[in-house]
Design a protein around this motif. Structure first.
Motif, PDB file in Angstrom:
ATOM      1  N   ASP A  82       4.877  -5.437  -3.027  1.00 24.58           N
ATOM      2  CA  ASP A  82       4.281  -4.124  -2.836  1.00 24.58           C
ATOM      3  C   ASP A  82       5.193  -3.086  -3.465  1.00 24.58           C
ATOM      4  O   ASP A  82       6.315  -3.396  -3.899  1.00 24.58           O
ATOM      5  CB  ASP A  82       4.077  -3.822  -1.345  1.00 24.58           C
ATOM      6  N   ILE A  83       4.752  -1.837  -3.473  1.00 24.71           N
ATOM      7  CA  ILE A  83       5.541  -0.764  -4.055  1.00 24.71           C
ATOM      8  C   ILE A  83       6.513  -0.229  -3.006  1.00 24.71           C
ATOM      9  O   ILE A  83       6.098   0.273  -1.953  1.00 24.71           O
ATOM     10  CB  ILE A  83       4.639   0.381  -4.549  1.00 24.71           C
ATOM     11  N   ARG A  94      10.661   3.036   2.083  1.00 19.54           N
ATOM     12  CA  ARG A  94       9.298   3.235   2.576  1.00 19.54           C
ATOM     13  C   ARG A  94       8.357   2.453   1.673  1.00 19.54           C
ATOM     14  O   ARG A  94       8.476   2.498   0.454  1.00 19.54           O
ATOM     15  CB  ARG A  94       8.919   4.721   2.549  1.00 19.54           C
ATOM     16  N   TRP A  95       7.423   1.728   2.281  1.00 17.87           N
ATOM     17  CA  TRP A  95       6.444   0.980   1.505  1.00 17.87           C
ATOM     18  C   TRP A  95       5.257   1.894   1.218  1.00 17.87           C
ATOM     19  O   TRP A  95       4.620   2.411   2.136  1.00 17.87           O
ATOM     20  CB  TRP A  95       6.008  -0.278   2.248  1.00 17.87           C
ATOM     21  N   VAL A  96       4.972   2.109  -0.049  1.00 17.52           N
ATOM     22  CA  VAL A  96       3.951   3.062  -0.454  1.00 17.52           C
ATOM     23  C   VAL A  96       2.551   2.540  -0.167  1.00 17.52           C
ATOM     24  O   VAL A  96       1.651   3.298   0.209  1.00 17.52           O
ATOM     25  CB  VAL A  96       4.103   3.418  -1.949  1.00 17.52           C
ATOM     26  N   ASN A  97       2.357   1.253  -0.318  1.00 18.51           N
ATOM     27  CA  ASN A  97       1.009   0.688  -0.215  1.00 18.51           C
ATOM     28  C   ASN A  97       1.002  -0.600   0.582  1.00 18.51           C
ATOM     29  O   ASN A  97       2.057  -1.181   0.867  1.00 18.51           O
ATOM     30  CB  ASN A  97       0.449   0.396  -1.612  1.00 18.51           C
ATOM     31  N   SER A  98      -0.176  -1.046   0.912  1.00 19.61           N
ATOM     32  CA  SER A  98      -0.378  -2.364   1.497  1.00 19.61           C
ATOM     33  C   SER A  98      -1.689  -2.898   0.944  1.00 19.61           C
ATOM     34  O   SER A  98      -2.760  -2.403   1.299  1.00 19.61           O
ATOM     35  CB  SER A  98      -0.433  -2.291   3.019  1.00 19.61           C
ATOM     36  N   THR A  99      -1.589  -3.891   0.063  1.00 13.66           N
ATOM     37  CA  THR A  99      -2.772  -4.404  -0.626  1.00 13.66           C
ATOM     38  C   THR A  99      -2.880  -5.905  -0.379  1.00 13.66           C
ATOM     39  O   THR A  99      -2.337  -6.704  -1.146  1.00 13.66           O
ATOM     40  CB  THR A  99      -2.689  -4.127  -2.145  1.00 13.66           C
ATOM     41  N   SER A 103      -0.819  -8.197  -5.481  1.00 17.34           N
ATOM     42  CA  SER A 103       0.571  -7.753  -5.547  1.00 17.34           C
ATOM     43  C   SER A 103       0.731  -6.709  -6.645  1.00 17.34           C
ATOM     44  O   SER A 103       0.047  -6.760  -7.670  1.00 17.34           O
ATOM     45  CB  SER A 103       1.504  -8.935  -5.830  1.00 17.34           C
ATOM     46  N   GLU A 104       1.659  -5.786  -6.424  1.00 15.46           N
ATOM     47  CA  GLU A 104       1.910  -4.710  -7.375  1.00 15.46           C
ATOM     48  C   GLU A 104       3.201  -4.938  -8.144  1.00 15.46           C
ATOM     49  O   GLU A 104       4.188  -5.457  -7.591  1.00 15.46           O
ATOM     50  CB  GLU A 104       1.996  -3.357  -6.645  1.00 15.46           C
ATOM     51  N   ARG A 120      -1.582  -4.245 -10.731  1.00 23.03           N
ATOM     52  CA  ARG A 120      -1.905  -5.076  -9.584  1.00 23.03           C
ATOM     53  C   ARG A 120      -2.505  -6.389 -10.046  1.00 23.03           C
ATOM     54  O   ARG A 120      -3.457  -6.428 -10.818  1.00 23.03           O
ATOM     55  CB  ARG A 120      -2.895  -4.377  -8.655  1.00 23.03           C
ATOM     56  N   LEU A 121      -1.896  -7.466  -9.569  1.00 17.66           N
ATOM     57  CA  LEU A 121      -2.396  -8.812  -9.834  1.00 17.66           C
ATOM     58  C   LEU A 121      -3.041  -9.333  -8.567  1.00 17.66           C
ATOM     59  O   LEU A 121      -2.365  -9.639  -7.587  1.00 17.66           O
ATOM     60  CB  LEU A 121      -1.252  -9.732 -10.276  1.00 17.66           C
TER      61      LEU A 121
END
Length: 402
Positions: A82-83, A94-99, A103-104, A120-121
């Protein structure tokens, strides 16, 4: 470390066998992101205040500066990347995203916006460039028809990217305003950067046997050669004064166009934390430098020794590559692979409470660590020479001399 079943049966001393667990994140190695203060003293630069900002098991890579107080990188979390946004003043992440679906990679600030672009893959193989709101993490695909591998921004509308096509990377200039994509060159690399004090982008050309650093004017498509890369290295960045730096092994090299004829040493690392440098970047003012490195071969070997003495099977095996090969000197293969060794070591560690290995002498030469070891098993001792070879952050080969 080393034991033999023959000795186990004859003298109740166990012949040390080696097993591994490969920790993989999208088939990538265990890497760390390091940050330094960068100070200029006369005509040279000095690196100070080294800190491991990722400090995380797994793949942590592709750093870039969001601003003077924030370093972005792709970080491993819950089995994917993640980012991550590292705040320099407070030493916090701090984690910017949750996908969950993907994966970023390669997080990069979008000019004149409070947004981040990242590749993003997805788990189904879909790979696109997205824009992420820096505060909320909400995302939107920027290009639906380009499989972008690496990218940089020329301005808030123009992206220069390395696009995966025809089995390689092609340099493409894309305009979000008029929705156009223009291929500039095939056979290019992954390192793309804005050249300081110019309206140009640098990229790596792999058209010739000797790789080249070239400039690109994204508006006209004109390209020019700047210099050859440091041999077989494609990751680079620019200092604010126009100096190019590239990492190779545990050293950083520099070249200033129009002034230098050859690449020169910028900095060489001697500590155990820095091994093979793969990515490198600086902030806009060149007061900070971030790099990505595998751990040094000595650090990796020492880590498995410490785990061995604690009889920690998981930590011990994690130091070895998936296809590790173990030899008796000079080239007699004992075994290769994971399953047999895990079974052997689990029981050996469990049933040998006084197991201990002491290093009497150690030589480090490139990616090889040569240890003279004194091993204690059930009150008996024996000596052995172990030659460890490290590749991509893991021990890939061990040769024993007894």
């Amino acid at each position: 470390m080393y034991f033999r079943k023959q000795i186990f049966f004859m003298k109740r001393i166990v012949f040390l066998a080696i097993q591994l667990i490969a920790i993989t994140v999208w088939s990538q190695t265990n890497t760390e992101v390091f940050l330094f203060d960068l100070q200029k003293e006369g005509n040279s630069f000095v690196l100070n205040n080294q800190r491991n900002v990722s400090n995380n098991e797994g793949y942590d890579n592709q750093p870039s500066f969001f601003d003077e107080n924030t370093l972005l990188f792709a970080g491993t979390r819950n089995g994917q990347t993640d980012i991550a946004a590292y705040t320099i003043k407070t030493n916090t992440i701090r984690w910017v995203n949750s996908t969950p679906e993907g994966s970023e990679y390669s997080p990069t600030k979008i000019p004149d916006a409070n947004k981040i672009s990242s590749i993003r893959l997805d788990k189904d193989g879909k790979q696109l460039l997205y824009a992420y709101d820096y505060k909320t993490g909400k995302s939107k695909a920027l290009f639906e028809d380009l499989k972008i591998g690496y990218h940089t921004w020329y301005d808030e509308n123009i992206v220069v990217s390395s696009v995966l096509e025809d089995g390689g990377l092609s340099l493409v200039v894309s305009n979000l305003k008029d929705n156009t994509n223009k291929t500039i060159q095939k056979k290019t690399g992954r390192s793309l950067h804005k050249i300081p004090n110019s309206n140009l982008i640098s990229y790596i050309s792999k058209e010739n046997e000797n790789w080249e650093i070239k400039s690109l004017d994204p508006l006209t498509g004109v390209t020019k050669k700047i210099t050859n890369t440091f041999p077989n290295v494609e990751d680079m960045c620019w200092l604010a004064d126009g100096t190019i730096i590239m990492g190779k092994g545990n050293s950083i090299f520099k070249f200033k166009p129009k002034e230098d004829q050859f690449w020169n040493i910028f900095h060489s690392f001697t500590d155990k934390e820095i091994g093979n440098i793969t990515r490198i970047t600086t902030n806009a003012t060149s007061t900070m430098l971030a790099l990505v490195s595998d751990a040094s071969p000595e650090h990796i070997v020492q880590k498995q020794l410490d785990a061995y003495n604690k009889r920690d099977i998981e930590e011990f095996l994690a130091a070895y590559s998936k296809n590790v090969k173990v030899y008796d000197f000079p080239e007699q293969l004992q075994y290769e692979g994971l399953d047999k060794m895990r079974t052997s070591y689990a029981g050996f560690f469990k049933n040998t409470p006084n197991l201990h290995c002491e290093i009497k002498n150690r030589i480090v030469f490139g990616n090889k660590v040569i240890d003279e070891e004194l091993v204690t098993v059930n009150g008996s001792q024996f000596s052995v020479i172990a030659i460890y070879e490290v590749s991509n952050g893991k021990i890939s080969k061990v040769t024993f001399i007894r």
